[in-house]
Write an enzyme that holds these catalytic residues in place. Structure first.
Site, short mmCIF file in Angstrom:
data_model
loop_
_atom_site.label_atom_id
_atom_site.label_comp_id
_atom_site.label_asym_id
_atom_site.label_seq_id
_atom_site.Cartn_x
_atom_site.Cartn_y
_atom_site.Cartn_z
N LYS A 14 0.98 -1.21 -0.10
CA LYS A 14 -0.02 -0.04 -0.13
C LYS A 14 0.83 1.21 0.13
O LYS A 14 0.69 2.23 -0.71
CB LYS A 14 -0.91 0.14 1.20
CG LYS A 14 -2.02 -1.15 1.31
CD LYS A 14 -2.88 -1.05 2.40
CE LYS A 14 -2.17 -1.03 3.73
NZ LYS A 14 -1.47 -2.50 4.03
N ARG A 89 -10.40 0.89 8.80
CA ARG A 89 -10.14 -0.59 9.29
C ARG A 89 -11.19 -1.42 9.88
O ARG A 89 -10.97 -2.72 10.00
CB ARG A 89 -8.76 -0.69 10.12
CG ARG A 89 -7.57 -0.41 9.47
CD ARG A 89 -6.34 -0.34 10.38
NE ARG A 89 -5.19 0.17 10.03
CZ ARG A 89 -4.10 -0.54 10.09
NH1 ARG A 89 -3.99 -1.82 10.09
NH2 ARG A 89 -2.98 -0.05 9.44
N ARG A 128 11.52 -6.20 4.76
CA ARG A 128 11.16 -4.71 5.28
C ARG A 128 11.59 -4.39 6.57
O ARG A 128 12.44 -3.41 6.71
CB ARG A 128 9.43 -4.38 5.05
CG ARG A 128 9.44 -2.84 5.25
CD ARG A 128 8.05 -2.54 5.16
NE ARG A 128 7.30 -2.80 6.12
CZ ARG A 128 5.88 -2.71 6.02
NH1 ARG A 128 5.12 -2.22 5.23
NH2 ARG A 128 5.03 -3.07 7.19
N ARG A 134 11.63 -1.23 11.59
CA ARG A 134 10.45 -1.30 12.19
C ARG A 134 10.32 -2.54 13.00
O ARG A 134 10.49 -3.75 12.16
CB ARG A 134 9.19 -1.31 11.22
CG ARG A 134 8.92 0.28 10.62
CD ARG A 134 7.93 0.31 9.75
NE ARG A 134 6.84 -0.34 10.07
CZ ARG A 134 5.56 -0.43 9.47
NH1 ARG A 134 5.60 -0.22 8.18
NH2 ARG A 134 4.40 -1.20 9.90
N ARG A 146 -0.61 -9.62 13.45
CA ARG A 146 -1.17 -8.30 12.37
C ARG A 146 -1.82 -8.99 11.28
O ARG A 146 -2.95 -8.30 10.68
CB ARG A 146 -0.22 -7.78 12.03
CG ARG A 146 0.78 -6.76 12.86
CD ARG A 146 1.98 -6.12 12.64
NE ARG A 146 1.65 -5.46 11.36
CZ ARG A 146 2.59 -5.01 10.64
NH1 ARG A 146 3.93 -5.37 10.91
NH2 ARG A 146 2.59 -4.03 9.68
#
Length: 190
Positions: A14, A89, A128, A134, A146
């Site tokens: 996204k 969400r 990532r 992160r 998640r």
């Protein structure tokens, strides 16, 4: 004004696609994740509250998220439209977004969903984590939480937009440029 919800599970791409689309269509990209990370880094009241949920792989409560999103929209009164990345969400967030935009004589033109299988998501998030720093992308347990949270709580938002004939599913596996082309075909038709 074009308002697009860019939708998909964690790691679907996204943010990557939103960066391309915002320039191509002169839209403002609002990423709830980026806004939360900014507030957490700066230890704002919102950031401390959001961090307590995010670290557990949970969704931040609707009221906090909606207030933050409305403030971001208000910062851009001359925008040609928005890309909402990571919002809504939940169905109640989608309803709140519709109500907020209707006060501005606007609405959501379409929800574009990047569809990616779970194994690919896990691989992308792990990669990532190596470049982004992160922590939520580095822990396999948090990654699974998640994805599970997305499937249980967020994926039903798809039905909300399908009922309005505003849902557009896109295969999120392939080259960035190829996926951008598929998304652009949808945006151009809205």
């Amino acid at each position: 004004m074009k308002n697009i919800v860019l939708f998909g599970p964690p790691g679907a791409g996204k943010g990557t696609q939103a960066e391309v689309l915002k320039d191509k269509y002169n839209l403002v990209h609002i990423s709830t994740g980026d806004v939360f990370r900014f507030n957490m880094k700066n230890d704002t009241e919102l950031g401390v509250l959001a961090k307590s949920y995010i670290e557990k792989g949970q969704l931040v409560p609707d009221e906090v998220t909606i207030n933050m999103l409305e403030a971001e929209v208000e910062k851009n009164p001359q925008a040609n439209g928005f890309i909402f990345d990571g919002f809504p969400r939940t169905e109640s967030q989608a309803e709140a977004l519709d109500a907020f935009l209707s006060k501005k004589n606007a609405g959501i033109n379409g929800m574009i969903a990047l569809e990616v299988n779970e194994e690919e998501l896990k691989s992308r998030l792990t990669e990532r984590a190596k470049t982004s720093g992160r922590a939520d992308d580095a822990d396999p347990v948090v990654i699974q939480k998640r994805i599970d949270t997305y499937n249980a709580e967020t994926a039903p938002v798809k039905d909300y937009y399908e009922k309005q004939n505003k849902y557009y599913g896109i295969n999120g596996v392939g080259s960035i440029e190829g996926i951008t082309g598929l998304i652009s075909n949808v945006v151009d038709s809205l």
